[in-house]
Design an enzyme around this catalytic site. Structure first.
Site: not given
Ligand SMILES: *[C@@H]1O[C@H](CO)[C@@H](O)[C@H](O)[C@H]1NC(C)=O
Ligand SMILES: *[C@@H]1O[C@H](CO)[C@@H](O)[C@H](O)[C@H]1NC(C)=O
Length: 581
Positions: A48, A51, A383, A386
């Site tokens: 990540c 991170c 989205c 969605c």
């Protein structure tokens, strides 16, 4: 000389190797948390990007905070999956403050060393620090916003009131108190009294109301807000929660923003406590102007938003922005003379599908003014989740499509980016049930996005207690049980692959996005990784038997992969302000 270079490198290597951050595993995490009064834990994944960006800041904070006996730890969630799941970790990095195993709260500061240090230092102090004539001056400037209460030693009620406020807001401000009457006098307050000291604007505000909790909270929120602040990822939520309208000043460069802030400052002073004024970077957050029904791209621009009702009052972009014109606009707004601007798609000519289409212009009619239980999905066209929900939602609509059931239940959706709706939408999709007779108190849906669970939700929480009918599924099961099993297998496989694909794109996306956009990437990786879990969820539910969910599992997995990819590629850039912040 040579030695000093070599030695410096050597010592740097040694320093880097001995970290003050403790890495914990499932076996030792709980014991460690129990043995230490105050622990900040970072749940991370090695791939990540955010991170990685946090790592050096976290190291610095750990070294500083070690002296105060505050421990910083980290947990690799790719290794300790169950532990991370137990603590509800959904995105990386997740930071949580532990005071033992029963008192856990999310870390609420920024991911910078000084924020980490300031936040955790405040956590370690008592909610209210005792101040004396020797410490008051230093205490006043110990943080951006400091509240000091002045009350008599025997005034238990004020002491308790102040303590309760401080316990609730300790993450936001620093709190102190003194019962030294001479100090109160020197500060110009009567006991019980209160002064808020701040590192900006006029430096301090004196509380003049009755000493009760609500009045103090309101005072703190108003006095701690800069006269003209800046809307951005760190401040947006605070402005939305402030309970008063927000006036946005959009401009592209810091110089222009400063100039306009200076021009409009007299208005901010005049209307302090009634409207918050803030500048916003039109280069970075220009898209947000669209949410306020301004035309993005025409700068500078000005708009007021009533945050409680989500009403927008855009200022005509052909007019000048100066204190006189804006002053009149603001006065008219406060006098209720400015109509809110309502954005709406046209009412659809045909609206008899299993899922009813809502636009701003028919919202009241379909959602509020009737005796039905109305389930509303608030979505955004871009989205991914969605899109993944769409076929399931259609199926849900089918389940209530009979002439009997459609009298009781409406399944509806609204594109909340193209239509102004009165509801506060935190993310997409948001699903709410407006039950008959209780339209003013809609219930948020937070369960899993499956047809079965949504049906159960409508049955349990709707006023009509209606049960939908999945006719197609029931028939298909009887007809073709064997083929179904085959499809289930295939779908599970597709789902698995989908999940893997999604995880992969999430990984590469997160690190890619982190290079360019800061807040975009964490959103993207979050959406992508939960898209992955959606995919595997729909795959496993495929095994349960309903014919249509078998079909949708496969397409759902494919959708999830696609949307994960699109999330990663696109949404870091043009995500909605609500979503990004
Ligand atoms: C408030 O009450 C606590 C507990 O009784 C006491 O220790 C503290 O000194 C009081 N604060 C002030 C400023 O008098
Ligand atoms: C009904 O609503 C309550 C309150 O929001 C929620 O806790 C519960 O899970 C809902 N029921 C179902 C079946 O979703």
């Amino acid at each position: 000389m040579k030695c000093s270079t070599i030695c410096a490198a050597f010592f740097a290597a040694v320093v880097a190797a001995t970290s003050d951050v403790v890495q914990l595993k499932t076996e030792d995490f709980k014991e460690f948390v129990q043995d230490n009064d105050l622990v900040l834990a970072e749940f991370f994944a090695p791939w990540c990007g955010h991170c990685k960006a946090l790592a050096p800041e976290y190291e610095t904070a750990a070294t500083t905070l070690k002296e105060k006996d505050i421990k910083l730890v980290k947990v690799d969630c790719t290794e300790e999956q169950d532990l991370c799941q137990e603590y509800g970790v959904e995105g990386y990095p997740t930071l949580k403050v532990f005071r033992g195993l029963d008192n856990i709260s999310p870390y609420g500061g920024q991911r910078k060393a000084d924020s980490l240090i300031s936040y955790m230092t405040k956590q370690a102090l008592p909610a209210v620090s005792e101040v004396t004539k020797d410490t008051l001056e230093e205490f006043k400037t110990a943080d951006k916003v400091v509240l000091v209460a002045y009350f008599a030693a025997d005034d238990k009620a004020s002491n308790e009131t102040f303590n309760s406020v401080a316990s609730g807001l300790r993450d936001n401000y620093l709190f102190g108190a003194t019962n030294d009457a001479a100090l109160a006098k020197a500060e110009g307050v009567k006991q019980p009294g209160l002064v808020l000291y701040k590192s900006f604007d006029d430096g301090k505000d004196i509380f003049t109301e009755k000493f009760d909790a609500e009045a103090i909270k309101t005072f703190a929120s108003v006095a701690a807000t800069p006269l003209i602040g800046e809307v951005g990822p760190e401040t947006y939520a605070g402005y939305m929660a402030a309970g008063i309208p927000l006036a946005y000043i959009f401009a592209e460069t810091p110089e222009e923003r400063e100039e306009l802030a200076k021009e409009l400052k007299p208005l901010a002073v005049k209307h302090k406590g009634a409207i918050n004024f803030a500048t916003i970077d039109a280069t970075a957050f220009g898209q947000h102007a669209g949410n306020l029904n301004l035309k993005p791209g025409t700068w500078p621009a000005f708009a007021i938003q009533r945050t409680d009702k989500n009403e927008k009052f855009p200022y005509d972009q052909d007019n000048k922005i100066n204190s006189k014109e804006i002053g009149t606009f603001v006065e008219d707004f406060l006098a209720g003379k400015v109509e809110p601007s309502v954005k709406s798609e046209p009412i659809p000519e045909k609206n008899d599908g299993p899922v009813t289409t809502i636009v701003a212009k028919n919202y009241k009619e379909i959602v509020i003014d009737n005796e039905k239980d109305v389930l509303v999905e608030f979505y955004a066209p871009w989205c991914g989740h969605c899109k993944a929900l769409a076929p399931k939602y259609e199926e849900l609509g089918q389940a209530f499509a009979s002439s009997e059931l459609s009298k009781l239940v409406t399944i509806a959706k609204v594109d909340a980016t193209a239509n102004d709706v009165p509801d506060e939408i935190q993310g997409f999709p948001t699903i709410k049930l407006f039950a008959a007779g209780k339209k003013d108190a809609p219930i948020d849906y937070s369960g899993s996005r499956t047809v079965e669970d949504l049906m159960q939700f409508i049955k349990e929480n709707g006023s009509h207690k209606a049960t939908g009918v999945l006719a197609e599924a029931a028939d298909a099961i009887e007809e073709n049980a064997e083929e179904l099993a085959e499809q289930a297998k295939a779908a599970t496989k597709a789902g698995k692959e989908g999940a893997e694909e999604a995880t992969k794109s999430a990984k590469s996306g997160a690190s890619e996005a982190s290079k360019s956009a800061t807040s975009g990437a964490s959103e993207a990786s979050k959406s992508a990784s939960s898209a992955a879990s959606e995919a595997s969820k729909s795959a496993s539910s495929a095994g349960s038997g309903a014919a249509s969910s078998v079909k949708s599992a496969a397409s759902g997995a494919a959708e999830a992969v696609k949307s994960a990819a699109s999330v990663v590629v696109g949404e870091g850039d043009d995500a909605d302000m609500h979503d990004e912040l």
